[in-house]
Design an enzyme around this catalytic site. Sequence first.
Site, PDB file in Angstrom:
ATOM      1  N   ASN A 284       0.892  -1.469   0.151  1.00 21.27           N
ATOM      2  CA  ASN A 284      -0.129   0.000  -0.011  1.00 21.27           C
ATOM      3  C   ASN A 284       0.828   1.388  -0.014  1.00 21.27           C
ATOM      4  OD1 ASN A 284      -2.483   1.010  -0.238  1.00 21.27           O
ATOM      5  ND2 ASN A 284      -2.611   1.680   1.980  1.00 21.27           N
ATOM      6  N   SER A 370       6.341  -4.079  -1.543  1.00 22.12           N
ATOM      7  CA  SER A 370       6.624  -5.527  -2.504  1.00 22.12           C
ATOM      8  C   SER A 370       7.240  -5.031  -3.745  1.00 22.12           C
ATOM      9  CB  SER A 370       5.517  -6.262  -2.782  1.00 22.12           C
ATOM     10  OG  SER A 370       4.620  -5.392  -3.645  1.00 22.12           O
ATOM     11  N   VAL A 371       8.042  -5.917  -4.320  1.00 17.69           N
ATOM     12  CA  VAL A 371       8.435  -5.646  -5.643  1.00 17.69           C
ATOM     13  C   VAL A 371       7.354  -5.655  -6.595  1.00 17.69           C
ATOM     14  CG1 VAL A 371       9.838  -6.772  -7.509  1.00 17.69           C
ATOM     15  CG2 VAL A 371      10.855  -6.507  -5.421  1.00 17.69           C
ATOM     16  N   PHE A 821       9.493  26.794  14.975  1.00 18.49           N
ATOM     17  CA  PHE A 821      10.535  27.417  14.331  1.00 18.49           C
ATOM     18  C   PHE A 821       9.713  28.814  13.523  1.00 18.49           C
ATOM     19  CE2 PHE A 821      10.475  22.560  13.701  1.00 18.49           C
ATOM     20  CZ  PHE A 821      11.685  22.521  14.748  1.00 18.49           C
ATOM     21  N   GLU A 825       3.833  31.403  14.172  1.00 20.72           N
ATOM     22  CA  GLU A 825       3.929  32.608  14.862  1.00 20.72           C
ATOM     23  C   GLU A 825       2.807  33.258  14.252  1.00 20.72           C
ATOM     24  OE1 GLU A 825       7.884  34.464  14.866  1.00 20.72           O
ATOM     25  OE2 GLU A 825       6.817  36.536  15.180  1.00 20.72           O
ATOM     26  N   ARG A 903      15.916  42.466   9.927  1.00 24.71           N
ATOM     27  CA  ARG A 903      16.951  41.751  10.606  1.00 24.71           C
ATOM     28  C   ARG A 903      17.990  41.423   9.711  1.00 24.71           C
ATOM     29  NH1 ARG A 903      18.124  39.177  15.474  1.00 24.71           N
ATOM     30  NH2 ARG A 903      16.101  39.738  16.423  1.00 24.71           N
ATOM     31  N   GLU A1285      18.070  30.795  17.980  1.00 25.35           N
ATOM     32  CA  GLU A1285      18.300  31.226  16.544  1.00 25.35           C
ATOM     33  C   GLU A1285      19.772  31.189  16.058  1.00 25.35           C
ATOM     34  OE1 GLU A1285      14.768  33.970  14.942  1.00 25.35           O
ATOM     35  OE2 GLU A1285      15.414  34.559  16.911  1.00 25.35           O
TER      36      GLU A1285
END
Length: 1354
Positions: A284, A370-371, A821, A825, A903, A1285
């Site tokens: 699957n 599987s193959v 991260f 925000e 920044r 950071e």
Amino acid sequence: MVASKKPIEAEVSLYDFTELVFYVNGKKIVDGGIDPRTTLAVYLRDKLKLFGTKIGCNEGGCGACVVMISDMDPVTEKIRHYSANSCLTPVCAVFGKAVTTVEGLGSTVQKKLHPIQERLSIAHGSQCGFCTPGFVMAMYALLRTNPTPTEKDVDEALQGNLCRCTGYRPILEAFYSFTKNGLAKAPTKKDEMNGFCALGENCCKNQKAVPERAEKAKLSTFDQCSTYDPTQELIFPPELKLGEYHKRSFALTFGGVTWFQPTSLTELLRLKREHPHARLISGNSELAVELKFRFIELPLAINPKQVAELREHRVEEDGIYMGLGLSLTEMKDILTEYIEEYDVKKTAVFRSVCAMLHYFAGKHVRNMASVAGNIATASPISDLNPIWMASRAKLHLVSEERGTRTVTIDEKFFVAYRRTVIQPDEVIIAITIPFSGPTEHFRAYKQAQRREDDIAIVTSAFSADVDPDTKTIRHLRFAFGGMAPTTKLSTKAVTGVEGRKWNRELLDDMIVKIQEEFSLPPGVPGGMSRYRQALTMSFFFKYFTFVAHQLQIPGFEHFGIDERIGEPQLEGYQSTQIYADVPEGQPDHDAVGRPVMHQSGEKHVTGEAVYSFDVDVANMLHAALVTSPKAKGRIEYVDITEALELPGVVGYADHTDVPGSLLISHGQVPVFAKDEVSYHCQPIGVIVATDHETARRAANLVKVSIIAEEAIVTIEQAVAAKSFHWPAGHRIHSSLLKGDKVIETDWSKYDKIVKGEVKMGGQEHFYFETINCTAIPHENQEMEVIASTQGVSDCQIDVATALGFPMHKVVARVRRLGGGFGGKESCVGLFASITAVAANKLRKPVKFVLERFDDMAITGTRHPFSFKYKAALNNDNKLAGMEVHLFSNGGFAMELSKGVMERAVTHIDNVYNIENSNIYGRICKTNLASNTAFRGFGGPQGMFATETIMNHLAEQFNLNLNDFRKLNMYNEGDCTPFGMHLNQCNIRRCWDECLQLSDFDKRKTEIDALNKSSRYRKRGIYAVPTKFGIGFGFKQLNQAGALIHIYTDGTVLISYAGCEMGQGLHTKIIQIASRCLGVPIELIHVHETTTDKVPNQSPTAASVGSDLNGLAVQDACVKLSERLKPYKEKNPDGKWKDWVYACYVDRVSLSATGFGIIHHEPIDYNNGRGAELYGYCVYGVAVTEVEVDCLSGDHHVIRSDIVMDIGDSLNPAVDIGQIEGAFIQGYGLFTMEEIKIRPDGTRLTRGPGNYKIPSADDVPRHFNVKLLKGSSNNRGIFSSKAVGEPPLFLGVSALFAIKEAIKSYREDHGLTEYFTLDSPATAERIRMLCEDKITAKIPELPEKHTFSPWIADI
Ligand SMILES: Cc1cc2nc3c(=O)[nH]c(=O)nc-3n(C[C@H](O)[C@H](O)[C@H](O)COP(=O)(O)OP(=O)(O)OC[C@H]3O[C@@H](n4cnc5c(N)ncnc54)[C@H](O)[C@@H]3O)c2cc1C
Ligand code: FES
Ligand code: FES
């Protein structure tokens, strides 16, 4: 069973079982009422309420959902244990099996952790904890099959488990401790005392002066941990064994979907004949993704994996017959046995299959896939199909009508894109993998974006039979994947090759012919046209050399181009974490400075940590978005008719249902698009249904018609169209610090000038917990919002704005986040508002969880940047002038882009003193999702430009890179171009200590020597410094509040304005309070972050969480301590609890608020005049060594050393974890993470399948981190410095080390001019900069505007 047409229920009734039966953690589950499309992950979470199993991607690419499955092999009857991705596994596929989830191992409630959980928590191996249960289960499955694994076994077991927070070091160390020599190898306390330190003789312990704070070199040891005892594990359920469930057939029909799990080939073939359009489900791993994200119909599924005939394997005359009901892992194990048994000459193909399987997906996928599924899918980038083609493997197909036929997998097998010669009624039952001939040479190569668990860019296999005496070719066959809509066997290049000699002429000739046969047009789907062509020739070159070496043909001694240089010495993981112990005499209760475990560490490893993702409220409905299929245009119509008819759908909401303002986020972001759309996947409406999957299916049925308009996607397009946010732009003129006039650099005064351009791509946050929210309407028009947000107040404001409610009626809360991260925000307010609008309309609780697929499309990323620069040196090689124009790609709304640019322009000096600098920033307005905050917030982008300029200057004027940069570094008291005076400036100390820690000079000399002798693999080593200003760019955000209650039993509850997202903030806050109140941390608790306890919270961002909140908590503690003081004095022999109780009895308040602010002076960006913007700076240096395979573009990080100045660490374990995690995140940013967007604005990178973050295999095998000693910070709480950071930028050291390696290769090829390396340094960029005879064969791309590239250069 009779083969006739019957109603499905009648067919089902003939099966042994018609209800799903399986075990979970030793408990029997029987269920006849389950939609067979349901995955095991959803079943565990939604039905069994086992929330320890997490879902991070739903496509098998992150490992958060890993569980262990145990079953009995229907042929050998052996019990097997293996890990599996529960998000890919249909719950019906675990019929008759036993599933173990993290809850089955250990629990904090029962005060018993499994040794894996114990060691992982002791190792500080979790931060946000969302990935942690998956890691625990991957390791558990390994130990259940192999209680004494090797490091390699552990590495393999973790293929498929990603972590975005930790940088993997602590996870690996915890798990390596289970290896044969693990505990012996792990440093013990004794080792530490003996100086187990990367500085060796230079360790401070060997210095004469006795340090007043001892230095430690390791954060954790495992020698006190409980040993692993396999006999204590839960046994395989006897009922399943005795009842022989592994031999029983099972079928289930529910909700119009039917699942058949036959146990005989006859029945399988009958089903296939009766239902030719039914899908076979093996592992699957392909179908799950189609079902989930392409919403394919699946009325009938047949699982053939229990059919014994499909599990056979045997030796035949020409090879190994391998039943394809076997998983890829089983196939690899079986082939390995044959490899050991047979002559090496016969097993060349088997060895290539096994080698390729190591890089095929991750372990958990291989355990299920599987193959057969791989071949039937016929993906052009399948890793195995080139091998089958080049080896002429034979496939055995069976249909009931026509019986068995065998087909060779050759040039006729794949007929078109994802189509083969296999007929709809045929089942693939086996493959014959050929023995190699005595003079045959077989080899397969793959290159992907990331080495492990990634689909190929180009994949290949080669077979040549060459007479060893005459060196003449008897046959040459090779196939490439990734070069055409199908895997392609060479037919033209190999023509006439028989009889030719294996010599240089052949090589030269074949390179030309391969280029001709496998050429690609410039705008080819998948992109990377030149790189893909280069790979075909490079792979052939590698293969040619390998064969030449085997044949001992002189002139090709550089065999080994595939093996890493000095392979054996690279083995074995080594790391140190050097930090100062707390001063002697620090009271025991005072936890500040101690490596205290993350407050939730044990809850992470047991899966008990609850996230907003796990919220489960009675009568809760579920929401899914209707989004725009176009990046720009006008909405023609939205038709929801079909969607509303789907059973389970409750309602729909769009812009007409927003009672308040349609624009939120300071009036910039529409809750729903109204008339027009501005980016691909912009929310238009929301479907609400009784469950998540129904809501998603219904949303997919909504018809949206957009009249498309031309989208602006790239920075270049925006600049040309003058499409900018904040039209004034940003400026910094250092001359304004000295006078009133802007002074441009007089370039004519300088001889040493460089000019250039460089670009840096964006970065997807890939927090593990996707954005989610639950909105609960209450009485009095109140709305409660539980959201995965870093900014509860921002969420509160957005929801209140959208609903038109006053703020005191909206409460936003969060307990912990699975990573943020910066990505949670400002973005979350949109989704919280959408959820709240739906909940308000329906007056019911509504939960909304973004699938990773949507999260990555709808939410913004780190801003891509483009830089144009000019810089000059004076005669002393000091920086005289610098002018940089920065352009960022802001997306459709400005949102945080202004802060990010601020920044960037205030970090463009990095650590260098520049006499005169003029910096200009523009934010481009484009039709992309609004780009947003990401750890570093523009700082890394700015510093990348500077380090590129410094590299350019050094190269151009032949300066020693390290001496030149040190010469220009800031000194104490220097002033930056943006007006900040640097106090306690420790950059030079960090620099010297890091060069010493890494033994830079010695290794550089060795690398230079190595590069002279190694032609195709090159090493590079590079040191990078960083400086990071601490504080929000906006003054009002530099504040925080706290509320502390002390209860009569002496326990303390802290509420404050910070969110726990893995960074250990709650832990540090508890440590701070322990010192301030004088109580042990066990008495202190933080519950959640909520707007009804502490109002007007700034988002937890900008690294100032512990600074600001620490001050607020300290303030509240001081007030409380003052109140307690008289009682302490009155009863000096009393205990804390006595004083608290005395206070209470005396009717003195035991509750106090606290408040904290940090320094800030605003800069006038309009005019460019600087100010003392930040409170202080954090400094650090990293040295990284890499090895580059110049033929493929692949690279390995060999070693990294970091020295960080973070003042007096509040918690060295948390801080070092932040440094390692940020460094690896930065490494991903600068080397492999690539956001791919089509020129029309359609986002292609929408999951781990096509967006690659670093895996455990990518991290440095030698990794040393040192906290600079004796650096106190008079502006930080308890002399500490922020850490979140600043270290991220240091990951760029890998990019510049790669650049050094490329430089060496280019120099070998006579290219000595300076060259630019844009970020990220992907395998494609690396290979194409390694210019050689191969790249020279590939036609250059035509003029930019003459073709449509596959990917836009955003
Ligand atoms: C995370 C992830 C990573 C992956 N990495 C790679 C990679 O590195 N390299 C690579 O090549 N592939 C990769 N894949 C793709 C996929 O895993 C493979 O193609 C796998 O081999 C498919 O096998 P399966 O048993 O899971 O197929 P399934 O999903 O079960 O089935 C796929 C198709 O095959 C048909 N089918 C299944 N069994 C039979 C049978 N016996 N007879 C006839 N038809 C059958 C099904 O009907 C279906 O159409 C990856 C997939 C995922 C999810
Ligand atoms: S959720 Fe299953 S692998 Fe990501
Ligand atoms: S701890 Fe691994 S993703 Fe957060």
